[in-house]
Design an enzyme around this catalytic site. Structure first.
Site, short mmCIF file in Angstrom:
data_model
loop_
_atom_site.label_atom_id
_atom_site.label_comp_id
_atom_site.label_asym_id
_atom_site.label_seq_id
_atom_site.Cartn_x
_atom_site.Cartn_y
_atom_site.Cartn_z
N ASP A 89 -62.68 25.25 -6.26
CA ASP A 89 -61.60 25.21 -7.33
C ASP A 89 -61.57 26.52 -8.18
O ASP A 89 -62.12 26.76 -8.83
CB ASP A 89 -61.80 24.07 -8.33
N LYS A 151 -53.92 22.34 -8.49
CA LYS A 151 -54.39 21.51 -9.54
C LYS A 151 -53.82 21.88 -10.91
O LYS A 151 -53.70 23.18 -11.09
CB LYS A 151 -55.96 21.96 -9.48
N LYS A 180 -54.28 17.96 -7.64
CA LYS A 180 -55.36 17.46 -8.04
C LYS A 180 -55.03 17.57 -9.68
O LYS A 180 -54.48 18.49 -10.28
CB LYS A 180 -56.66 18.19 -7.94
#
Length: 212
Positions: A89, A151, A180
């Site tokens: 991430d 995300k 996400k």
């Protein structure tokens, strides 16, 4: 729909101890969460705690500011993978995005994706700092660079996920990337709403309370 399959059980606190990460992993095993999400220094701890399980390990890169050099982010991502991370991430370079240095932003993401190969890459936009047009552009650049997910947030900015941001992100990426939602998701009703809006993963430190 099985809610634990959507949850990245998260502890990214700077004060997190190895014992806290082990507890995170035990909870992930107990509840059947998809993954844990940890800082890079804790990947090896999580790897040991989760051996012989299906729980994945996501590690953050360039966290939480995104303002490191691309070379530093690439090294960090490769190191996390070598230590056992299944997913990365990464935080987008917000300053480059806001100054219209789009080639640098795209290359930042693309360089990490090329370095980690088939490992899942999620690109954190940190939407609380972006205008709607900047969010749209960030989604486009992430897809162009080969990201697997966009995300919403680190959880360390001045705001987390919002329904409006997820709607915008879904409109921009379509089926070209997954989404996400993370930051401030603390109850089951909110998590289910995000899933209804099309997210594939929920980042939260409140996983057990979402299920209990």
């Amino acid at each position: 729909m099985f809610l634990p399959d959507f949850i990245d059980h998260t502890n990214l606190k700077p004060t997190a101890l190895p014992s806290d990460i082990k507890k995170l992993c035990e909870e992930a095993k107990t509840y059947g969460f998809y993954a844990v999400c940890v800082n890079g220094c804790h990947v090896s701890v999580a790897k040991e705690a989760l051996k012989d399980t299906k729980v994945k390990i996501a590690a953050v890169v360039g966290f939480p500011l995104g303002a490191m050099s691309t070379k530093a982010k690439v090294f960090e991502a490769k190191d996390c993978v070598e230590n056992g991370a299944d997913e990365i991430d990464m935080v987008i370079n917000i300053g480059w995005l806001k100054s219209n240095q789009f080639d640098l932003v795209r290359n930042d993401i693309k360089s990490i994706k090329q370095a980690i190969g088939n490992i899942t890459l999620k690109v954190i936009l940190e939407t609380c700092y972006l205008t709607p047009s900047e969010k749209e552009k960030a989604c486009i650049l992430a897809v162009e660079a080969g990201a697997d997910f966009v995300k919403t947030s680190t959880g360390f900015g001045n705001g987390g996920a919002t329904f409006d941001d997820v709607i915008l992100m879904k409109k921009m990426v379509g089926d070209k990337a997954k989404i996400k939602a993370s930051g401030g998701i603390k109850d089951r009703e909110t998590a289910l709403k995000y899933i209804d809006l099309g997210v594939s993963r929920i980042g939260t430190s409140s996983g057990p309370s979402l299920l209990n």
